[in-house]
Enzyme design. Structure first.
Site, PDB file in Angstrom:
ATOM      1  N   TYR A  71      27.438 -22.780  25.837  1.00 54.71           N
ATOM      2  CA  TYR A  71      28.541 -21.922  25.384  1.00 54.71           C
ATOM      3  C   TYR A  71      29.115 -21.116  26.549  1.00 54.71           C
ATOM      4  O   TYR A  71      30.317 -20.871  26.615  1.00 54.71           O
ATOM      5  CB  TYR A  71      28.084 -21.005  24.238  1.00 54.71           C
ATOM      6  CG  TYR A  71      28.088 -21.742  22.919  1.00 54.71           C
ATOM      7  CD1 TYR A  71      29.251 -21.869  22.166  1.00 54.71           C
ATOM      8  CD2 TYR A  71      26.941 -22.364  22.444  1.00 54.71           C
ATOM      9  CE1 TYR A  71      29.270 -22.582  20.984  1.00 54.71           C
ATOM     10  CE2 TYR A  71      26.951 -23.088  21.253  1.00 54.71           C
ATOM     11  CZ  TYR A  71      28.119 -23.187  20.532  1.00 54.71           C
ATOM     12  OH  TYR A  71      28.148 -23.902  19.363  1.00 54.71           O
ATOM     13  N   ASN A 102      39.339 -22.454  15.091  1.00 60.16           N
ATOM     14  CA  ASN A 102      39.126 -22.485  16.538  1.00 60.16           C
ATOM     15  C   ASN A 102      38.491 -21.194  17.020  1.00 60.16           C
ATOM     16  O   ASN A 102      38.803 -20.106  16.533  1.00 60.16           O
ATOM     17  CB  ASN A 102      40.453 -22.729  17.262  1.00 60.16           C
ATOM     18  CG  ASN A 102      41.058 -24.059  16.869  1.00 60.16           C
ATOM     19  OD1 ASN A 102      40.362 -24.905  16.301  1.00 60.16           O
ATOM     20  ND2 ASN A 102      42.332 -24.256  17.150  1.00 60.16           N
ATOM     21  N   HIS A 119      35.489 -19.465  12.195  1.00 61.64           N
ATOM     22  CA  HIS A 119      34.265 -19.897  12.887  1.00 61.64           C
ATOM     23  C   HIS A 119      33.904 -18.997  14.064  1.00 61.64           C
ATOM     24  O   HIS A 119      33.159 -19.395  14.948  1.00 61.64           O
ATOM     25  CB  HIS A 119      34.419 -21.356  13.348  1.00 61.64           C
ATOM     26  CG  HIS A 119      34.476 -22.329  12.202  1.00 61.64           C
ATOM     27  ND1 HIS A 119      34.878 -23.638  12.333  1.00 61.64           N
ATOM     28  CD2 HIS A 119      34.171 -22.175  10.894  1.00 61.64           C
ATOM     29  CE1 HIS A 119      34.823 -24.246  11.142  1.00 61.64           C
ATOM     30  NE2 HIS A 119      34.414 -23.371  10.260  1.00 61.64           N
ATOM     31  N   CYS A 144      19.305  -8.304  23.593  1.00 63.08           N
ATOM     32  CA  CYS A 144      19.951  -7.194  22.893  1.00 63.08           C
ATOM     33  C   CYS A 144      19.323  -5.874  23.333  1.00 63.08           C
ATOM     34  O   CYS A 144      18.092  -5.748  23.355  1.00 63.08           O
ATOM     35  CB  CYS A 144      19.778  -7.390  21.387  1.00 63.08           C
ATOM     36  SG  CYS A 144      20.348  -5.999  20.404  1.00 63.08           S
ATOM     37  N   THR A 158      43.460 -30.462  12.292  1.00 63.54           N
ATOM     38  CA  THR A 158      42.071 -30.468  11.815  1.00 63.54           C
ATOM     39  C   THR A 158      41.752 -31.790  11.134  1.00 63.54           C
ATOM     40  O   THR A 158      42.597 -32.357  10.432  1.00 63.54           O
ATOM     41  CB  THR A 158      41.767 -29.277  10.873  1.00 63.54           C
ATOM     42  OG1 THR A 158      40.401 -29.373  10.451  1.00 63.54           O
ATOM     43  CG2 THR A 158      42.674 -29.227   9.660  1.00 63.54           C
ATOM     44  N   ASN A 209      49.461 -33.685  12.285  1.00 68.58           N
ATOM     45  CA  ASN A 209      48.311 -34.349  12.911  1.00 68.58           C
ATOM     46  C   ASN A 209      48.751 -35.774  13.272  1.00 68.58           C
ATOM     47  O   ASN A 209      49.314 -36.465  12.419  1.00 68.58           O
ATOM     48  CB  ASN A 209      47.137 -34.388  11.907  1.00 68.58           C
ATOM     49  CG  ASN A 209      45.809 -34.717  12.573  1.00 68.58           C
ATOM     50  OD1 ASN A 209      45.738 -35.593  13.416  1.00 68.58           O
ATOM     51  ND2 ASN A 209      44.769 -34.008  12.153  1.00 68.58           N
TER      52      ASN A 209
HETATM   53  P1  OAD Z   1      38.047 -32.105  14.807  1.00 71.87           P
HETATM   54  O1  OAD Z   1      37.702 -32.510  16.199  1.00 71.87           O
HETATM   55  O2  OAD Z   1      37.127 -32.495  13.733  1.00 71.87           O
HETATM   56  O3  OAD Z   1      39.494 -32.679  14.455  1.00 71.87           O
HETATM   57  C1  OAD Z   1      40.570 -32.535  15.328  1.00 71.87           C
HETATM   58  C2  OAD Z   1      41.797 -33.114  14.676  1.00 71.87           C
HETATM   59  O4  OAD Z   1      42.884 -32.843  15.524  1.00 71.87           O
HETATM   60  C3  OAD Z   1      41.757 -34.619  14.456  1.00 71.87           C
HETATM   61  O5  OAD Z   1      42.143 -34.899  13.108  1.00 71.87           O
HETATM   62  C4  OAD Z   1      42.796 -35.158  15.432  1.00 71.87           C
HETATM   63  O6  OAD Z   1      43.503 -36.288  14.924  1.00 71.87           O
HETATM   64  C5  OAD Z   1      43.710 -33.982  15.557  1.00 71.87           C
HETATM   65  N1  OAD Z   1      44.462 -33.905  16.826  1.00 71.87           N
HETATM   66  C6  OAD Z   1      44.124 -34.374  18.042  1.00 71.87           C
HETATM   67  N2  OAD Z   1      45.067 -34.062  18.940  1.00 71.87           N
HETATM   68  C7  OAD Z   1      46.025 -33.370  18.274  1.00 71.87           C
HETATM   69  C8  OAD Z   1      47.258 -32.756  18.647  1.00 71.87           C
HETATM   70  N3  OAD Z   1      47.709 -32.769  19.915  1.00 71.87           N
HETATM   71  N4  OAD Z   1      47.965 -32.143  17.681  1.00 71.87           N
HETATM   72  C9  OAD Z   1      47.533 -32.080  16.416  1.00 71.87           C
HETATM   73  N5  OAD Z   1      46.385 -32.640  16.004  1.00 71.87           N
HETATM   74  C10 OAD Z   1      45.637 -33.268  16.920  1.00 71.87           C
HETATM   75  O7  OAD Z   1      38.297 -30.524  14.845  1.00 71.87           O
HETATM   76  P2  OAD Z   1      38.280 -29.493  13.630  1.00 71.87           P
HETATM   77  O8  OAD Z   1      38.853 -30.103  12.416  1.00 71.87           O
HETATM   78  O9  OAD Z   1      38.849 -28.240  14.133  1.00 71.87           O
HETATM   79  O10 OAD Z   1      33.023 -26.014  13.946  1.00 71.87           O
HETATM   80  O11 OAD Z   1      36.734 -29.315  13.434  1.00 71.87           O
HETATM   81  C11 OAD Z   1      36.279 -28.395  12.475  1.00 71.87           C
HETATM   82  C12 OAD Z   1      35.023 -27.737  12.957  1.00 71.87           C
HETATM   83  O12 OAD Z   1      34.045 -28.732  13.334  1.00 71.87           O
HETATM   84  C13 OAD Z   1      35.192 -26.933  14.239  1.00 71.87           C
HETATM   85  O13 OAD Z   1      35.678 -25.636  14.001  1.00 71.87           O
HETATM   86  C14 OAD Z   1      33.797 -26.893  14.775  1.00 71.87           C
HETATM   87  C15 OAD Z   1      33.387 -28.315  14.569  1.00 71.87           C
HETATM   88  O14 OAD Z   1      32.022 -28.546  14.440  1.00 71.87           O
HETATM   89  C16 OAD Z   1      32.219 -25.113  14.479  1.00 71.87           C
HETATM   90  O15 OAD Z   1      32.099 -24.998  15.681  1.00 71.87           O
HETATM   91  C17 OAD Z   1      31.511 -24.297  13.475  1.00 71.87           C
END
Ligand code: OAD
Length: 268
Positions: free
Chosen positions: A68, A103, A120, A149, A190, A215
């Site tokens: 991280y 994000n 998140h 801490c 997403t 998307n």
């Molecule tokens: P994902 O990586 O699961 O999905 C990303 C999405 O963005 C996919 O559907 C891609 O098609 C799309 N994508 C890629 N490039 C893009 C662009 N330029 N414009 C628009 N869309 C685009 O990411 P999240 O859905 O955010 O959780 O994932 C959800 C959670 O899973 C995250 O917050 C994280 C992860 O584990 C935690 O860290 C708790």
């Protein structure tokens, strides 16, 4: 040139309450890796069970802390892109608004979003691993274990939500209430695979809102969407703003090339 349907532009222009659910794809054009894209996604290259769970942290706190810390340093070098700026512009143009982001990169706030909940967490923040109320502003990152801490001596950890953990209750409540009350929900970047965030389009749809997906790829959420813009959000969202409020609505905003210049692939 992205064509925006007239009725979609009208729906945005006349909405009283717009909600946005954003995910990692919105930051992709800033040079930030998504999670699930094949090859480039973080979870294609790292095992979330070794890095993003409480038990992973218990097993190997230094590995998790360092991973991280490296992402935090990379994210500090990237800039918001036109997709982030377009969302901030929508907020400034409608009577009621809420952005619920998954994000942790803080780019929405840096682009000017204010009515914002971080479902998140935020990677820039650090807190006690035993007591979430103890946030820490500054810490010494030396030695072969994470810093501790000052109150209780437990390890510090990033203030992000890991798998198996609950989302911050207030943020989730606000996001759910907005999904149920908005006229238009924009679901951008997403995969719709992670709940409870992925349930928000369902609530919006059930309450009668228009749902727009932005998307390049279809997702499990696509079936609920009234409209889809299958383009990168850094192009589609500014086009949507211009279609709703005129060509000048995005004037003065940095281009995609400008926003990825600093971060580039360094953030992947
Ligand atoms: P994902 O990586 O699961 O999905 C990303 C999405 O963005 C996919 O559907 C891609 O098609 C799309 N994508 C890629 N490039 C893009 C662009 N330029 N414009 C628009 N869309 C685009 O990411 P999240 O859905 O955010 O959780 O994932 C959800 C959670 O899973 C995250 O917050 C994280 C992860 O584990 C935690 O860290 C708790």
């Amino acid at each position: 040139m992205i064509a925006i349907a007239d009725d979609l532009a009208r729906a945005l222009r006349s909405a009283r309450f717009v909600a946005v659910l954003s995910g990692a794809g919105v930051s992709a054009e800033s040079g930030v890796s998504t999670f699930r894209d094949a090859l480039t996604g973080l979870w294609a290259n790292f095992d979330p069970l070794e890095l993003a769970t409480p038990s992973a942290f218990r097993r190997n706190p230094k590995l998790v802390w360092d991973w991280y810390a490296e992402r935090r340093a990379q994210l500090a070098r990237v800039l918001p892109n036109p997709g982030h700026h377009a969302i901030a512009r929508i907020e400034a143009s409608v009577p009621r608004f809420l952005l619920a982001t998954q994000n942790v990169d803080g780019l929405h706030a840096r682009a000017g979003s204010r009515r914002l909940v971080e479902l998140h967490g935020n990677i820039a923040r650090v807190r006690c691993s035993e007591d979430p109320r103890h946030a820490v502003e500054a810490w010494d990152d030396v030695g072969d274990e994470p810093p501790r801490c000052a109150h209780c001596g437990a390890y510090l950890r990033p203030d992000v939500v890991w798998f198996e953990e609950s989302l911050p209750a207030q943020a989730l409540c606000a996001a759910e209430a907005a999904a149920r009350a908005c006229d238009l929900l924009i679901v951008a970047g997403t995969s719709g695979e992670v709940y409870p965030a992925a349930a928000l389009p369902q609530y919006a749809k059930a309450a009668g809102a228009i749902v727009l997906e932005v998307n390049p790829a279809a997702t499990p959420l696509s079936a609920r969407a009234d409209y889809a813009l299958r383009f990168p959000s850094g192009e589609a969202l500014p086009a949507l703003v211009r279609a709703a409020w005129g060509e000048d609505a995005m004037a003065g905003q940095p281009s995609c090339a400008e926003s990825s210049r600093e971060g580039g692939n360094g953030a992947r």
